[in-house]
Design a protein around this motif. Structure first.
Motif, mmCIF file in Angstrom:
data_model
loop_
_atom_site.group_PDB
_atom_site.id
_atom_site.type_symbol
_atom_site.label_atom_id
_atom_site.label_comp_id
_atom_site.label_asym_id
_atom_site.label_seq_id
_atom_site.Cartn_x
_atom_site.Cartn_y
_atom_site.Cartn_z
ATOM 1 N N ASP A 133 0.814 -1.226 0.000
ATOM 2 C CA ASP A 133 0.000 0.000 0.000
ATOM 3 C C ASP A 133 0.843 1.270 0.000
ATOM 4 N N ASP A 152 -13.232 -1.227 8.307
ATOM 5 C CA ASP A 152 -11.887 -0.715 8.029
ATOM 6 C C ASP A 152 -11.818 -0.142 6.619
ATOM 7 N N ASP A 153 -12.489 -0.794 5.670
ATOM 8 C CA ASP A 153 -12.522 -0.285 4.303
ATOM 9 C C ASP A 153 -13.276 1.041 4.233
ATOM 10 N N ASP A 181 -11.143 3.902 5.594
ATOM 11 C CA ASP A 181 -10.121 4.355 4.651
ATOM 12 C C ASP A 181 -10.627 5.522 3.806
ATOM 13 N N GLU A 239 -7.104 10.774 9.716
ATOM 14 C CA GLU A 239 -5.815 10.137 9.940
ATOM 15 C C GLU A 239 -5.282 10.372 11.345
ATOM 16 N N LEU A 260 -4.445 6.924 5.468
ATOM 17 C CA LEU A 260 -5.760 6.665 4.902
ATOM 18 C C LEU A 260 -5.764 7.015 3.414
ATOM 19 N N THR A 273 -5.442 4.839 1.057
ATOM 20 C CA THR A 273 -4.568 3.952 0.291
ATOM 21 C C THR A 273 -5.353 3.064 -0.670
ATOM 22 N N ASP A 274 -6.586 2.679 -0.308
ATOM 23 C CA ASP A 274 -7.380 1.821 -1.193
ATOM 24 C C ASP A 274 -7.689 2.546 -2.496
#
Length: 343
Positions: free
Chosen positions: A99, A222-223, A226, A231, A238, A240-241
């Protein structure tokens, strides 16, 4: 299927982690002592990872599922908790490399501190030490369970890595990946705690199912964080996805609900390594009711988790597991209403 009892926050919520404070203290001491088991050349590096005390969710699940009246500190549960936490730490080291994350638990990631090449091998060393500890139990069952779970967790991570920026990922694919990469270790933690403490017949299987659905709920949460978290409060990098093109439920719903031309532009940007940024994504999520839909998915999983242990309400472990589900529910409820509430 019958409806599970409500998991809304109690009027006077109990801190389940406070109840197992002695067990967690014993775990911390055990984990710190493990640094000395690594070769001198990497001892400080291993210690850096082992000292990163986050929520300790997976060890807590071992202690909660193995809870007995009186709450004595059981050495076998401490060691089992250390095994699952070490496996989890190893996956985090590898996750942060992929990531390109800067922060984890408020500190520099191992990749940022030691470099990605060394961090890959450090994660491998943590995996190996976890299995070494598991092999020291008098029963081979612990090592069998943990080694199989470790393989499944790694399989889930590989699946997710290979499908970055693959915009044909289905909801079934997503569910399969989080079953493996997150729910698997939650499930194993619950089962190990119940098995090693010789709980009521049938409770270990119920705890296994509870952990599985709690793990799914937690990963979806958690997703979502993000996208919508802050943060400074979360303590990790955060966004990163979105930046790496990892399809999670919030992003999948966003792509499904935006107009075709907007979807095509967003996919093209992410394939080229660009993203619209968190602020823009948060605004669109709220406009399209995506945050609320994701929250509903989390709540559905928590309901199934609670229903699985309903027949064992008299078991000493049941109230703590219920309170843990309630804690996650409260965390979900505390997310910014500007994003997760219906538009």
């Amino acid at each position: 299927m019958s409806v599970a009892p409500s998991f809304q926050a109690n009027a006077h919520p109990v801190d389940p982690f406070g109840i197992i404070a002695p067990q967690l203290a014993a775990l911390d001491a055990f984990m710190k002592a493990q640094a000395a088991q690594f070769e001198p050349e990497i001892r400080d590096m291993a210690g850096y990872c082992l000292e990163a005390s986050g929520k300790r969710l997976r060890p807590a699940l071992v202690f909660f599922s193995g809870w007995e009246f009186g709450g004595r500190v059981d050495e076998s549960l401490v060691r089992a908790a250390a095994v699952v936490e070490m496996v989890h730490l190893a996956t985090l080291v590898h996750d942060d490399i992929m990531d390109r994350a800067e922060l984890r638990r408020g500190r520099l990631t191992a990749s940022r501190k030691f470099g990605p090449d060394a961090a890959v091998l450090l994660g491998d060393a943590l995996f190996s030490q976890a299995l070494h500890i598991a092999s020291q139990f008098p029963t081979a069952e612990v090592c069998r369970l943990v080694s199989a779970s470790t393989r499944r967790v790694c399989s889930g991570e590989i699946m997710q890595t290979l499908r970055r920026r693959d915009f044909n990922v289905t909801l079934a694919d997503y569910r399969r990946m989080i079953d493996l990469k997150t729910a698997e270790l939650f499930r194993t933690s619950c089962y190990l705690g119940a098995m090693l403490s010789h709980q009521t017949s049938g409770f270990a299987d119920a705890a296994d199912k509870f952990g599985h659905h709690l793990g799914i709920a937690y990963q979806i949460y958690d997703d979502l964080v993000d996208f919508v978290g802050e943060e400074k409060n979360i303590g990790k990098t955060l966004g990163t996805d979105l930046a790496t093109g990892k399809l999670t439920l919030p992003l999948m719903l966003l792509l499904d609900r935006i107009p075709v031309d907007e979807r095509a532009r967003l996919i093209a940007d992410m394939r080229e390594g660009h993203s619209p940024g968190l602020a823009t994504s948060q605004q669109r999520m709220h406009q399209l009711g995506i945050g609320a839909a994701v929250v509903q998915s989390i709540n559905d999983e928590l309901s199934i988790a609670l229903e699985s242990i309903l027949p064992f309400s008299s078991a000493p472990a049941a109230p703590l597991l219920k309170e843990l589900a309630s804690l996650l529910s409260r965390q979900v409820a505390s997310l910014p209403t500007s994003v997760v509430s219906p538009a």
